[in-house]
Enzyme design. Structure first.
Site, PDB file in Angstrom:
ATOM      1  N   HIS A  71     -14.290  12.663  16.319  1.00 44.91           N
ATOM      2  CA  HIS A  71     -14.650  12.461  14.929  1.00 44.91           C
ATOM      3  C   HIS A  71     -15.712  11.525  15.138  1.00 44.91           C
ATOM      4  CE1 HIS A  71     -14.695  11.038  10.740  1.00 44.91           C
ATOM      5  NE2 HIS A  71     -14.660   9.744  11.336  1.00 44.91           N
ATOM      6  N   ASP A 123     -18.768  13.866  16.185  1.00 43.20           N
ATOM      7  CA  ASP A 123     -19.310  14.496  14.745  1.00 43.20           C
ATOM      8  C   ASP A 123     -20.261  13.434  13.995  1.00 43.20           C
ATOM      9  OD1 ASP A 123     -18.122  16.842  15.718  1.00 43.20           O
ATOM     10  OD2 ASP A 123     -16.172  16.352  14.474  1.00 43.20           O
ATOM     11  N   LYS A 183      -8.348  26.700  14.078  1.00 45.03           N
ATOM     12  CA  LYS A 183      -9.561  26.326  15.392  1.00 45.03           C
ATOM     13  C   LYS A 183      -8.658  25.642  16.287  1.00 45.03           C
ATOM     14  CE  LYS A 183     -13.804  23.725  15.879  1.00 45.03           C
ATOM     15  NZ  LYS A 183     -13.360  22.982  17.183  1.00 45.03           N
ATOM     16  N   ARG A 230     -16.520  28.343  29.504  1.00 48.82           N
ATOM     17  CA  ARG A 230     -17.760  28.459  28.333  1.00 48.82           C
ATOM     18  C   ARG A 230     -19.116  27.620  29.044  1.00 48.82           C
ATOM     19  NH1 ARG A 230     -18.516  25.864  22.583  1.00 48.82           N
ATOM     20  NH2 ARG A 230     -19.040  23.943  23.550  1.00 48.82           N
ATOM     21  N   LYS A 237     -14.990  33.125   9.436  1.00 50.39           N
ATOM     22  CA  LYS A 237     -15.877  34.014   9.941  1.00 50.39           C
ATOM     23  C   LYS A 237     -15.792  35.153   8.732  1.00 50.39           C
ATOM     24  CE  LYS A 237     -13.827  33.568  14.551  1.00 50.39           C
ATOM     25  NZ  LYS A 237     -13.097  34.247  15.727  1.00 50.39           N
ATOM     26  N   CYS A 239      14.110   5.523  33.851  1.00 51.60           N
ATOM     27  CA  CYS A 239      15.363   5.192  34.320  1.00 51.60           C
ATOM     28  C   CYS A 239      16.152   6.318  34.775  1.00 51.60           C
ATOM     29  CB  CYS A 239      16.381   4.602  32.949  1.00 51.60           C
ATOM     30  SG  CYS A 239      17.906   4.475  33.057  1.00 51.60           S
ATOM     31  N   CYS A 276      23.050   6.427  30.813  1.00 54.40           N
ATOM     32  CA  CYS A 276      22.344   5.573  29.970  1.00 54.40           C
ATOM     33  C   CYS A 276      22.351   5.960  28.627  1.00 54.40           C
ATOM     34  CB  CYS A 276      20.970   5.688  30.300  1.00 54.40           C
ATOM     35  SG  CYS A 276      19.705   4.862  29.310  1.00 54.40           S
TER      36      CYS A 276
END
Length: 673
Positions: free
Chosen positions: A34, A37, A119, A140, A282, A418, A424
């Protein structure tokens, strides 16, 4: 004014260049998506307001930064792997649609269909096939050249190495990512900030065995230089070739439906089990895609509708610690309540002691908290510019806050743990929650609050106690307790009874053995096929220094299985559970794929004599069938017990095949033989 704008552009480019190197080159981002961007948006606004300064833009149309000091050879993509333009509002999406229609010169009545896909928040890759054979997998990189990660990608589960009836040359693209469950396991031994960084770092390991143990996932979403007419056809063919594809996709020519899909995904994303950061729209027609083409940075036929910011700034009031199912002690930030994305947040994870020290987190600090679908939000940064003199450094405890046992740090791990296991109380409680979860025994009505209630009242102390609960509740009037009534108690008891029939893979997962997630449990179950075989093999394993080979399972998982069976308390729990449960055998992948009912829809009706409805459902699913609750034209088979009712009549009217219980039992036996 123009000079100020030019200087601001230079400053923004310097920041973007710096963050791109950290993100793409070092897998060590300093800022969130964010925050990045926001820098990109500011630069865009600046260039829109002062178009004359574009001549000074020396960092334009950059896709990515090559990996620094890469140990992997660089290879060229068939076509550039471009980044996507971002949309942050519905208006941005509408502008994208208008722009596309105008570019294609479409008339108002002409249809423009969109493919709406999740996405993924992972690492992009391309897989190259020649003559149907996988020859190369690459990252990429900078969009034109990526790193050759073929050797490591060969151990990605489900990535096809050979394709039938494929084009002579085909480049498939997708995203490598890591499920939250696998990231949580890894967090104890590696210092990755988030699942995306973990995926990117894991696929670049020099040791292929480590890559395999990291249990990476992938999804394929496109095929370059293919001849398909639509994105819908591409996804269908990828699925038929055996690629993992995301089934949560919408094809529509109505923007209202696309936005509704986005809103639905946004509100339900926390249940996915992995990170996404938006929805990609798309243009469905590949012919239109070719006409639209691309700019230097992004295709004109796609846009990423990003989710709104999930970060906020608040005060850290205190740091507490909690003990998890596997004994990992996690520091928790107790926060001044803050609204993040419509949810009030008062607690957040600090991950581990190393993270606290690395970020220099102190009680009283102003911290930045991120909520991105995780069960517990995360503290991602500290605002040290506003730090007061009254802040306090946190001292991590040396002993378990639940049972008092001394905490240990295993070699190569960053987490303190632990090791008291089921003795426990905190670990026992978390294991019960895990045991009844959806991928375990899936006991409806027995959630975290109910489990804590029964534990606090001494009715449940271990997972085996669940199946003694009905007996213990006799003589106890729960109606007087808040949240309980006669109906809710009856429903809970019925759910526990139904869960007593369980598939072997679900049972193994439910035990909460370290490094044995859903996928690993399935591999173990498919290897041994029955509970008896598995139990005997594991007991034998504890008596030798040898190991076993289970296809797809790493050394850590094998060692963890051996360690689990080496604890007497665990063996006692298994003995108790196996006496109370009906643990169904696991079908092999070959059986599921070749069985007569694989891929078919089956419906059960009436009362079955030799098994419960749950057992019949699990039998069908283990052989690859889909089990539905109602009869339709898509139903392949109806199994009718006594008193079948209206489903039987509807099946006859639709010419659906109907068989009795005995025929079903024989069909299952034949499929497994």
């Amino acid at each position: 004014m123009l000079e100020q704008a030019r200087r601001r552009l230079a400053g923004l480019n310097a920041k973007l260049r710096h963050h791109d190197v950290l993100y793409h080159g070092l897998d060590a981002p300093e800022v969130t998506d964010h925050q990045y961007d926001l820098l990109v948006q500011e630069k865009k606004r600046l260039l829109d307001e002062f178009p004359d300064i574009s001549q000074y833009d020396d960092y334009a149309d950059v896709v990515g930064t090559p990996k620094i000091d890469s140990r992997f050879p660089k290879v060229q993509h068939l076509e550039p792997m471009l980044s996507l333009e971002n949309a942050f509002t519905v208006q941005d999406v509408e502008k994208f649609i208008t722009r596309v229609r105008r570019f294609l010169e479409l008339q108002p009545d002409d249809i423009l269909e969109l493919s709406c896909e999740l996405k993924m928040d992972g690492m992009s890759f391309s897989a190259l096939y020649h003559g149907g054979k996988l020859t190369r997998v690459a990252t990429r990189g900078n969009g034109h050249f990526g790193e050759d990660i073929t050797t490591n990608a060969m151990v990605l589960r489900g990535l096809p190495h050979q394709l039938d009836s494929a084009p002579e040359v085909l480049e498939v693209r997708g995203e490598i990512y890591m499920h939250h469950e696998d990231f949580e396991k890894l967090r104890g031994s590696c210092n990755f900030a988030n699942p995306r960084n973990a995926a990117a770092g894991s696929i670049r390991q020099l040791n292929q065995k480590i890559v395999e143990e990291r249990n990476l996932s992938y999804v394929a979403y496109s095929a370059v230089n293919s001849t398909f007419a639509t994105q819908q056809e591409i996804l269908k063919q990828l699925d038929e070739w055996g690629f993992h594809t995301n089934k949560q996709v919408l094809f529509t020519d109505k923007i209202e439906e696309a936005i509704a899909f986005y809103n639905s995904v946004y509100t339900t994303r926390s249940a996915l089990g992995y990170d996404i950061d938006g929805v990609v729209y798309k243009v469905n027609s590949t012919n239109f895609q070719k006409l639209l083409g691309a700019t230097g940075k992004s295709p004109r036929w796609a846009i990423a509708h990003k989710f709104p910011s999930t970060e906020a700034r608040t005060k850290l009031l205190d740091i507490t610690v909690q003990v998890g199912r596997t004994g990992v002690v996690t520091p928790i930030a107790e926060l001044e309540p803050i609204n993040i994305g419509g949810v009030m947040v008062s607690r957040a994870s600090l991950h581990n002691l190393n993270e606290i020290e690395r970020k220099d987190v102190r009680i009283g600090d102003l911290v930045i908290v991120k909520r991105a679908g995780e069960v517990i939000p995360q503290v991602v940064d500290v605002d040290k510019t506003l730090r007061s003199s009254g802040t306090q450094k946190f001292v991590f405890p040396s002993h378990c806050p639940s049972c008092g046992s001394k905490l240990h740090r295993e070699p190569g791990e960053v987490a303190l743990r632990c090791v008291a296991e089921l003795s426990c109380k905190a670990q026992a409680l978390e294991r019960v929650k895990h045991f009844v979860s959806r991928d375990g025994l899936n006991i409806m009505g027995l959630g975290a609050k109910q489990i804590e209630f029964f534990c606090n009242h001494g009715l449940i102390g271990s997972i085996a106690d669940i199946f003694s609960l009905e007996e213990k509740l006799h003589g106890i009037n729960l109606d007087t307790e808040h949240g309980w009534g006669e109906k809710s108690v009856a429903n809970l008891i019925a759910a526990i009874r139904n869960s007593a029939t369980v598939r072997l893979s679900n049972f193994i997962f439910a035990l909460g053995i370290r490094f044995i997630g859903v996928g690993a449990a399935k591999l173990v179950a498919e290897h041994y096929r029955s509970y008896k075989n598995w139990h005997q093999a594991m007991l034998a394993l504890t008596e030798t220094h040898d190991t076993v080979q289970i296809r797809g399972l790493g050394e850590k998982s094998i060692s963890s299985l051996k360690a689990f069976f080496s604890v007497q308390g665990n063996l006692e729990v298994l003995e108790s559970l196996s006496a109370k449960l009906n643990i169904l055998d696991e079908a092999s992948p070959a059986q599921r794929g070749s069985s007569a009912i694989s891929g078919k829809t089956v419906v059960f009706t009436g009362t079955l004599e030799s098994m419960s409805r749950t057992e019949a459902k699990l039998q069908a699913e283990s052989l690859g069938a889909k089990v539905a609750n109602s009869v339709s034209a898509n139903t392949w088979l109806l199994v009718a017990g006594s008193n079948p009712g209206s489903k039987h009549e509807k099946a006859l009217s639709l010419n659906v095949r109907v068989i009795d219980e005995q025929t079903w039992v024989k069909m299952v036996e034949d499929a497994r033989s």
